[in-house]
Motif scaffolding. Structure first.
Motif, mmCIF file in Angstrom:
data_model
loop_
_atom_site.group_PDB
_atom_site.id
_atom_site.type_symbol
_atom_site.label_atom_id
_atom_site.label_comp_id
_atom_site.label_asym_id
_atom_site.label_seq_id
_atom_site.Cartn_x
_atom_site.Cartn_y
_atom_site.Cartn_z
ATOM 1 N N SER A 117 41.482 63.664 35.198
ATOM 2 C CA SER A 117 42.421 62.893 36.004
ATOM 3 C C SER A 117 41.780 61.600 36.512
ATOM 4 O O SER A 117 42.425 60.544 36.527
ATOM 5 N N CYS A 127 43.895 67.150 45.023
ATOM 6 C CA CYS A 127 45.200 67.266 44.352
ATOM 7 C C CYS A 127 45.122 68.245 43.187
ATOM 8 O O CYS A 127 46.011 69.090 43.016
ATOM 9 N N CYS A 128 44.063 68.143 42.397
ATOM 10 C CA CYS A 128 43.902 69.065 41.270
ATOM 11 C C CYS A 128 43.768 70.502 41.756
ATOM 12 O O CYS A 128 44.382 71.416 41.205
ATOM 13 N N VAL A 166 47.315 71.704 43.192
ATOM 14 C CA VAL A 166 48.368 71.823 42.181
ATOM 15 C C VAL A 166 48.047 72.908 41.161
ATOM 16 O O VAL A 166 48.925 73.700 40.800
ATOM 17 N N CYS A 213 57.940 63.978 36.269
ATOM 18 C CA CYS A 213 57.171 62.757 36.031
ATOM 19 C C CYS A 213 58.079 61.613 35.582
ATOM 20 O O CYS A 213 57.887 60.467 35.980
ATOM 21 N N ALA A 223 48.396 62.960 36.393
ATOM 22 C CA ALA A 223 48.855 64.299 36.775
ATOM 23 C C ALA A 223 49.494 65.011 35.587
ATOM 24 O O ALA A 223 49.217 66.192 35.333
ATOM 25 N N THR A 255 46.769 65.871 32.841
ATOM 26 C CA THR A 255 45.795 66.820 33.373
ATOM 27 C C THR A 255 46.388 68.211 33.518
ATOM 28 O O THR A 255 45.743 69.206 33.175
#
Length: 127
Positions: free
Chosen positions: A14, A46-47, A50, A87, A107, A110
């Motif tokens: 990412s 964030c990774c 999520v 998205c 996002a 990834t």
């Protein structure tokens, strides 16, 4: 399932996608340099959030099943369709702002790749 390794890989992927898109549109200046490395923290968070909230539950719920291909064939197509729709909506509402496009693109790719990393680590664990 090796979730921490997947989160580290996802953070790296990412990070690369995000900054590659930004540097393709914006001219790099030395003032941006601290932000590049500081961005690893929010990208990693964030990774983490999520992946743990949207991908891992599919594998955790099917933990007793040794056939991980069933999880991929059952849930991944619907996940990818919903992710693509979200998205796409993000692209439309952002008016193609460089930072928004970079965030949404990183996002999307990834999360799709994280599915394969988690499935692969799960297969290796069961073998």
């Amino acid at each position: 399932m090796n979730t921490p390794l997947t989160i580290l890989k996802a953070t790296g992927l990412s990070f690369i996608i995000f900054w590659a898109i930004i540097f393709s549109k914006e001219k790099f200046t030395l003032d941006m340099f601290p932000y590049v490395f500081l961005s690893l923290i929010p990208i990693g968070l964030c990774c983490l959030v999520v992946i743990c909230l949207t991908i891992c539950p599919f594998f955790w719920a099917n933990n007793k099943s040794k056939n991980i291909d069933t999880v991929l064939k059952t849930y991944f197509p619907f996940y990818a369709i919903i992710l693509f729709a979200l998205c796409g909506y993000g692209f439309i509402t952002s008016n193609l702002d460089t930072f928004s496009v970079a965030f949404i693109s990183s996002a999307f790719f990834t999360l799709l790749k994280s599915w394969t990393w988690l499935a692969k680590s799960h297969k290796n664990k069961n073998e």
